[in-house]
Design an enzyme around this catalytic site. Structure first.
Site, PDB file in Angstrom:
ATOM      1  N   GLU A 175     -38.394 -58.218  29.322  1.00 14.74           N
ATOM      2  CA  GLU A 175     -38.780 -56.809  29.294  1.00 14.74           C
ATOM      3  C   GLU A 175     -37.549 -55.929  29.119  1.00 14.74           C
ATOM      4  O   GLU A 175     -36.418 -56.358  29.311  1.00 14.74           O
ATOM      5  CB  GLU A 175     -39.536 -56.408  30.561  1.00 14.74           C
ATOM      6  CG  GLU A 175     -39.012 -57.003  31.852  1.00 14.74           C
ATOM      7  CD  GLU A 175     -37.608 -56.603  32.212  1.00 14.74           C
ATOM      8  OE1 GLU A 175     -37.260 -55.430  31.986  1.00 14.74           O
ATOM      9  OE2 GLU A 175     -36.861 -57.439  32.723  1.00 14.74           O
ATOM     10  N   GLU A 318     -34.516 -58.601  30.848  1.00 14.27           N
ATOM     11  CA  GLU A 318     -34.527 -59.011  29.435  1.00 14.27           C
ATOM     12  C   GLU A 318     -35.131 -60.392  29.214  1.00 14.27           C
ATOM     13  O   GLU A 318     -35.362 -60.793  28.085  1.00 14.27           O
ATOM     14  CB  GLU A 318     -33.114 -59.002  28.817  1.00 14.27           C
ATOM     15  CG  GLU A 318     -32.402 -57.673  28.861  1.00 14.27           C
ATOM     16  CD  GLU A 318     -31.000 -57.739  28.243  1.00 14.27           C
ATOM     17  OE1 GLU A 318     -30.600 -58.830  27.766  1.00 14.27           O
ATOM     18  OE2 GLU A 318     -30.304 -56.719  28.254  1.00 14.27           O
TER      19      GLU A 318
END
Length: 356
Positions: A175, A318
């Site tokens: 994300e 991430e």
């Protein structure tokens, strides 16, 4: 729950118990003392059940990075401005983020998805699934509508389905979005009933004053919106994020296609909790990569009943922690396919020398 989402949830089956049994039996025939590979053995047995393959082969892996912005940033909850989200997304698309570096080492591809970035971004490698330019400020009202939350979940599931169609066999949840640990803390608090102070961490590195504002924003969002903990869509709509809903959908979509989903950190954990409330069977498809340094992540893993493979004090997001766990999964699966059995190696298993 709309009909498309109902069909998705109903399509998720329980793991294949026969594949798990065969995997366990094969492990005990390998040239090693029974159980001596420890947690790698339970990992590969779970993976066998997920895939239906006693000797799983997960060569094709993808880290799916869902990106979106959050209106709650207006409350001063982050050490970075919201403009960082599109800037970091472009960096990621150029291959310059930590998740890109780790993924190149692990042999995984990075798939970037714009779920709701507050900017117009065009890039040939970017999947545009934007539903709106960021959520509304949840401290003042619902982050999004119920229909938008459902559409975000379905968009995430469609990303998984499309990736499976081109051969992806395993997913890592990633994300990107300034303010997303604030939304995740609100989602976690709504589902668990725990106080925001127990779940709200420093995220991008806010100081004590910033942490106080952040915790207050989560508390205010819960008070203003009163999300129904028995209704996962209501929670996501009122205090969630477009990328959190998208990751929940990705998990459901992967589970529907018998693919393991490696969870990253706190935000992935919030999405996983939402997915498990939408479909309890999806929990069997989730693998916890690490426990992050973000306050509340260990609590979420305990609620989910998942044991992390790594503890590295990371809090980058991430999908980075998830990618670092991939070599462990690859090694566990390789043992099943490549390690000799007592019989094939002519090694005594304690009852006598077996013929090759």
């Amino acid at each position: 729950m709309n009909e498309a989402l109902k069909r998705l949830v109903q399509s998720i089956a329980l793991p294949d118990e026969e594949a798990k049994r065969l995997a366990a039996a094969h492990l005990d025939q390998l040239t090693k003392p029974p159980g001596s590979l420890g947690k790698l053995e339970s990992l590969v047995i779970r993976t066998a059940g997920i895939t239906g393959q006693p000797k799983p082969d997960l060569a094709r892996k993808a880290v799916v990075v869902m990106a979106a912005d959050h209106g709650v940033c207006e409350e001063g909850v982050s050490a970075y401005p919201a403009e960082v989200t599109p800037q970091m997304l472009l960096n990621m698309l150029a291959g310059g983020a930590a998740v890109n570096v780790f993924s190149r080492q692990a042999g995984a591809e990075v798939v970037c998805v714009d779920m709701g970035v507050n900017a117009d971004i065009s890039h040939p490698a970017l999947l545009n699934r934007k539903l709106r330019k960021g959520t509304a400020n949840m401290a003042k009202g619902p982050a999004m509508t119920r229909e938008e939350a459902e559409q975000a979940i379905l968009a995430g599931a469609a990303v998984a389905e499309e990736a499976c169609e081109r051969g992806i066999q395993l997913f890592v949840t990633g994300e990107l979005g300034i303010g997303n640990t604030t939304a995740s803390a609100a989602v976690a608090s709504a589902f668990t009933g725990l106080e925001p102070s127990l779940l709200t961490g420093r995220g991008t590195g806010v100081d004590n004053e910033g942490l106080s504002r952040k915790t207050g924003a989560v508390q205010q969002a819960l008070s203003v919106n009163q999300p129904d903990r028995e209704d996962a869509i209501d929670v996501l709509a009122k205090v969630g994020g477009l990328e959190i809903a998208g990751m929940a959908g990705l998990i459901l979509g992967a589970a529907a296609r018998n693919c393991p989903v490696v969870l990253d950190g706190f935000i992935s954990g919030a999405a996983a909790l939402a997915a498990s409330r939408l479909c309890p069977a999806s929990l069997d498809y989730m693998l916890a990569s690490h426990v992050s340094d973000e306050k509340g992540h260990a609590v979420l893993l305990e609620v989910l009943g998942l044991e992390p493979m790594l503890r590295l004090d990371m809090r980058l997001g991430e999908g980075t922690g998830g990618v670092l766990a991939l070599p462990l999964i690859d090694s566990a699966c390789a043992v099943m396919r490549e390690m000799a059995t007592f019989a094939s190696a002519g090694v005594s298993d304690g009852t006598g020398v077996l013929e090759a």
